[in-house]
Scaffold this motif. Sequence first.
Motif, PDB file in Angstrom:
ATOM      1  N   LEU A   1       0.825  -1.209   0.000  1.00 25.09           N
ATOM      2  CA  LEU A   1       0.000   0.000   0.000  1.00 25.09           C
ATOM      3  C   LEU A   1       0.860   1.260   0.000  1.00 25.09           C
ATOM      4  CD1 LEU A   1      -2.828  -0.998   2.507  1.00 25.09           C
ATOM      5  CD2 LEU A   1      -2.979  -0.845   0.017  1.00 25.09           C
ATOM      6  N   PHE A   2       1.985   1.222   0.691  1.00 28.99           N
ATOM      7  CA  PHE A   2       2.890   2.373   0.721  1.00 28.99           C
ATOM      8  C   PHE A   2       3.377   2.727  -0.684  1.00 28.99           C
ATOM      9  CE2 PHE A   2       7.500   3.451   0.725  1.00 28.99           C
ATOM     10  CZ  PHE A   2       7.370   4.787   1.071  1.00 28.99           C
ATOM     11  N   VAL A   3       3.852   1.722  -1.408  1.00 29.92           N
ATOM     12  CA  VAL A   3       4.354   1.953  -2.766  1.00 29.92           C
ATOM     13  C   VAL A   3       3.233   2.455  -3.672  1.00 29.92           C
ATOM     14  CG1 VAL A   3       5.368   0.882  -4.807  1.00 29.92           C
ATOM     15  CG2 VAL A   3       6.207   0.269  -2.533  1.00 29.92           C
ATOM     16  N   GLY A   4       2.078   1.799  -3.599  1.00 32.57           N
ATOM     17  CA  GLY A   4       0.958   2.173  -4.463  1.00 32.57           C
ATOM     18  C   GLY A   4       0.438   3.565  -4.176  1.00 32.57           C
ATOM     19  N   GLU A   5       0.216   3.880  -2.901  1.00 30.82           N
ATOM     20  CA  GLU A   5      -0.332   5.190  -2.550  1.00 30.82           C
ATOM     21  C   GLU A   5       0.660   6.318  -2.836  1.00 30.82           C
ATOM     22  OE1 GLU A   5      -3.727   5.291   0.676  1.00 30.82           O
ATOM     23  OE2 GLU A   5      -1.808   4.775   1.571  1.00 30.82           O
ATOM     24  N   LEU A   6       1.936   6.105  -2.539  1.00 28.71           N
ATOM     25  CA  LEU A   6       2.927   7.156  -2.780  1.00 28.71           C
ATOM     26  C   LEU A   6       3.039   7.457  -4.272  1.00 28.71           C
ATOM     27  CD1 LEU A   6       5.009   9.051  -1.584  1.00 28.71           C
ATOM     28  CD2 LEU A   6       6.717   7.231  -1.811  1.00 28.71           C
ATOM     29  N   THR A   7       3.064   6.404  -5.089  1.00 25.02           N
ATOM     30  CA  THR A   7       3.176   6.595  -6.535  1.00 25.02           C
ATOM     31  C   THR A   7       1.975   7.356  -7.083  1.00 25.02           C
ATOM     32  OG1 THR A   7       4.452   4.551  -6.763  1.00 25.02           O
ATOM     33  CG2 THR A   7       3.423   5.432  -8.753  1.00 25.02           C
ATOM     34  N   VAL A   8       0.781   6.896  -6.739  1.00 25.82           N
ATOM     35  CA  VAL A   8      -0.439   7.545  -7.232  1.00 25.82           C
ATOM     36  C   VAL A   8      -0.585   8.939  -6.630  1.00 25.82           C
ATOM     37  CG1 VAL A   8      -2.951   7.387  -7.331  1.00 25.82           C
ATOM     38  CG2 VAL A   8      -1.566   5.327  -7.608  1.00 25.82           C
ATOM     39  N   GLY A   9      -0.202   9.108  -5.362  1.00 24.50           N
ATOM     40  CA  GLY A   9      -0.307  10.407  -4.719  1.00 24.50           C
ATOM     41  C   GLY A   9       0.561  11.457  -5.383  1.00 24.50           C
ATOM     42  N   LEU A  10       1.796  11.074  -5.731  1.00 26.26           N
ATOM     43  CA  LEU A  10       2.702  12.013  -6.394  1.00 26.26           C
ATOM     44  C   LEU A  10       2.213  12.355  -7.798  1.00 26.26           C
ATOM     45  CD1 LEU A  10       6.149  10.565  -5.267  1.00 26.26           C
ATOM     46  CD2 LEU A  10       5.063  12.678  -4.478  1.00 26.26           C
ATOM     47  N   VAL A  11       1.739  11.340  -8.531  1.00 18.77           N
ATOM     48  CA  VAL A  11       1.261  11.561  -9.901  1.00 18.77           C
ATOM     49  C   VAL A  11      -0.012  12.406  -9.912  1.00 18.77           C
ATOM     50  CG1 VAL A  11       0.336  10.432 -11.956  1.00 18.77           C
ATOM     51  CG2 VAL A  11       2.336   9.474 -10.809  1.00 18.77           C
TER      52      VAL A  11
ATOM     53  N   VAL B   1      -0.523  11.325  -0.385  1.00 24.20           N
ATOM     54  CA  VAL B   1       0.897  11.247  -0.020  1.00 24.20           C
ATOM     55  C   VAL B   1       1.047  11.083   1.491  1.00 24.20           C
ATOM     56  CG1 VAL B   1       3.062  12.549   0.094  1.00 24.20           C
ATOM     57  CG2 VAL B   1       1.733  12.535  -2.020  1.00 24.20           C
ATOM     58  N   ALA B   2       0.244  11.824   2.253  1.00 18.39           N
ATOM     59  CA  ALA B   2       0.287  11.717   3.708  1.00 18.39           C
ATOM     60  C   ALA B   2      -0.080  10.307   4.151  1.00 18.39           C
ATOM     61  CB  ALA B   2      -0.671  12.730   4.333  1.00 18.39           C
ATOM     62  N   ASP B   3      -1.128   9.766   3.545  1.00 17.71           N
ATOM     63  CA  ASP B   3      -1.549   8.404   3.869  1.00 17.71           C
ATOM     64  C   ASP B   3      -0.450   7.408   3.514  1.00 17.71           C
ATOM     65  OD1 ASP B   3      -3.094   6.345   4.726  1.00 17.71           O
ATOM     66  OD2 ASP B   3      -4.558   6.441   3.107  1.00 17.71           O
ATOM     67  N   ALA B   4       0.214   7.618   2.376  1.00 20.56           N
ATOM     68  CA  ALA B   4       1.288   6.718   1.958  1.00 20.56           C
ATOM     69  C   ALA B   4       2.455   6.750   2.934  1.00 20.56           C
ATOM     70  CB  ALA B   4       1.773   7.096   0.557  1.00 20.56           C
ATOM     71  N   LEU B   5       2.842   7.940   3.376  1.00 17.17           N
ATOM     72  CA  LEU B   5       3.939   8.040   4.327  1.00 17.17           C
ATOM     73  C   LEU B   5       3.570   7.378   5.654  1.00 17.17           C
ATOM     74  CD1 LEU B   5       5.209  11.676   3.676  1.00 17.17           C
ATOM     75  CD2 LEU B   5       6.232   9.521   2.932  1.00 17.17           C
TER      76      LEU B   5
ATOM     77  N   GLU C   1      -6.013  15.010  -8.709  1.00 12.14           N
ATOM     78  CA  GLU C   1      -6.922  14.189  -9.512  1.00 12.14           C
ATOM     79  C   GLU C   1      -7.770  13.320  -8.580  1.00 12.14           C
ATOM     80  OE1 GLU C   1      -4.987  12.102 -12.676  1.00 12.14           O
ATOM     81  OE2 GLU C   1      -3.480  13.658 -12.911  1.00 12.14           O
ATOM     82  N   VAL C   2      -9.070  13.501  -8.654  1.00  8.68           N
ATOM     83  CA  VAL C   2      -9.994  12.882  -7.704  1.00  8.68           C
ATOM     84  C   VAL C   2     -10.122  11.369  -7.902  1.00  8.68           C
ATOM     85  CG1 VAL C   2     -12.402  12.778  -6.982  1.00  8.68           C
ATOM     86  CG2 VAL C   2     -11.305  14.995  -7.380  1.00  8.68           C
ATOM     87  N   GLY C   3     -10.226  10.914  -9.164  1.00 10.43           N
ATOM     88  CA  GLY C   3     -10.444   9.490  -9.434  1.00 10.43           C
ATOM     89  C   GLY C   3      -9.405   8.580  -8.795  1.00 10.43           C
ATOM     90  N   PRO C   4      -8.118   8.802  -9.050  1.00  5.06           N
ATOM     91  CA  PRO C   4      -7.094   7.957  -8.441  1.00  5.06           C
ATOM     92  C   PRO C   4      -7.125   8.002  -6.910  1.00  5.06           C
ATOM     93  CG  PRO C   4      -6.171   9.192 -10.271  1.00  5.06           C
ATOM     94  CD  PRO C   4      -7.547   9.738 -10.034  1.00  5.06           C
ATOM     95  N   MET C   5      -7.444   9.162  -6.345  1.00  6.10           N
ATOM     96  CA  MET C   5      -7.512   9.285  -4.886  1.00  6.10           C
ATOM     97  C   MET C   5      -8.538   8.321  -4.307  1.00  6.10           C
ATOM     98  SD  MET C   5      -7.382  13.414  -4.221  1.00  6.10           S
ATOM     99  CE  MET C   5      -7.734  13.220  -2.467  1.00  6.10           C
ATOM    100  N   ILE C   6      -9.717   8.287  -4.924  1.00  5.23           N
ATOM    101  CA  ILE C   6     -10.802   7.451  -4.402  1.00  5.23           C
ATOM    102  C   ILE C   6     -10.492   5.965  -4.584  1.00  5.23           C
ATOM    103  CG2 ILE C   6     -13.222   6.824  -4.716  1.00  5.23           C
ATOM    104  CD1 ILE C   6     -13.802   9.727  -5.405  1.00  5.23           C
ATOM    105  N   VAL C   7     -10.041   5.586  -5.772  1.00  2.91           N
ATOM    106  CA  VAL C   7      -9.783   4.171  -6.055  1.00  2.91           C
ATOM    107  C   VAL C   7      -8.707   3.612  -5.128  1.00  2.91           C
ATOM    108  CG1 VAL C   7      -8.907   2.538  -7.758  1.00  2.91           C
ATOM    109  CG2 VAL C   7     -10.529   4.312  -8.453  1.00  2.91           C
ATOM    110  N   VAL C   8      -7.585   4.314  -5.022  1.00  2.00           N
ATOM    111  CA  VAL C   8      -6.479   3.819  -4.207  1.00  2.00           C
ATOM    112  C   VAL C   8      -6.855   3.811  -2.722  1.00  2.00           C
ATOM    113  CG1 VAL C   8      -4.110   4.274  -3.470  1.00  2.00           C
ATOM    114  CG2 VAL C   8      -4.730   4.500  -5.873  1.00  2.00           C
TER     115      VAL C   8
END
Length: 262
Positions: A96-106, A113-117, A174-181
Amino acid sequence: MTVSRFRVDAMDCTAEEQLVRMRLNEVHGVDQVAVDLDARQVAVQHRIETEEVDAALQSLDLGTTHLGDGGELAAPADSERERSALVFALVINAVLFVGELTVGLVSRSMGLVADALDMGADAAVYALSLIAVGTSTARKNRLARTSGYLQLTLAVIGLGEVVRRFVSDDALPEVGPMIVVSILALAGNAATLVVLRKVRSSEAHFQASWIFTANDIKVNALVIAAAITVALTNSSAPDLIAGAIIFTIVANGARRILRLAK
């Protein structure tokens, strides 16, 4: 050998539960402790006078009442079960860390990003906890302190970035990636919490893992709400506010862990 039972009125979360356990662990003659957090009750198996156990609990000022003596305690959780649960939690949080950080930055989402960290800190906590399983209480407390300081550092860095974006960067995430991830992360954290609850070890390092995961589920829901609000208001403010709240939650979790591991 006597089993005494107490009600502790102010013991309404795992932080107070661990305070009770750590205080009783300091009392010579206390062999085993079992806690029913939902009922706010503590059962203590001991070889000393019940009054000494009662005095130790009263010293915490959590509203302790002696309910009586008698009965038996269930066998404590074994280290192998702890290890299996922590391995599961570590894998879930690392992914989840890798996935959220990647999508959060993009997607430019500060909340994500906060959730990923936060997830990254949790993954480190689980790794430390795996090292601690079966070792001395002193080492477990040291590792719990390490995890607390780690989260506190991340919280300070994150809050600084939130302030910077409020002042100088108003681009919409971008709202879509935020919700899905975030939905995927919530599902992963819920599964982790179920696994940890089955073990519910009394050790400080394991309780740290429990506290962090419970916080993560609240955080995932917050990011989803922030994404929806960004879409409705066409403003980045909800995402930045969510980021600030998440890092505040991270800091509070760190405070609780550092308190438990004194």
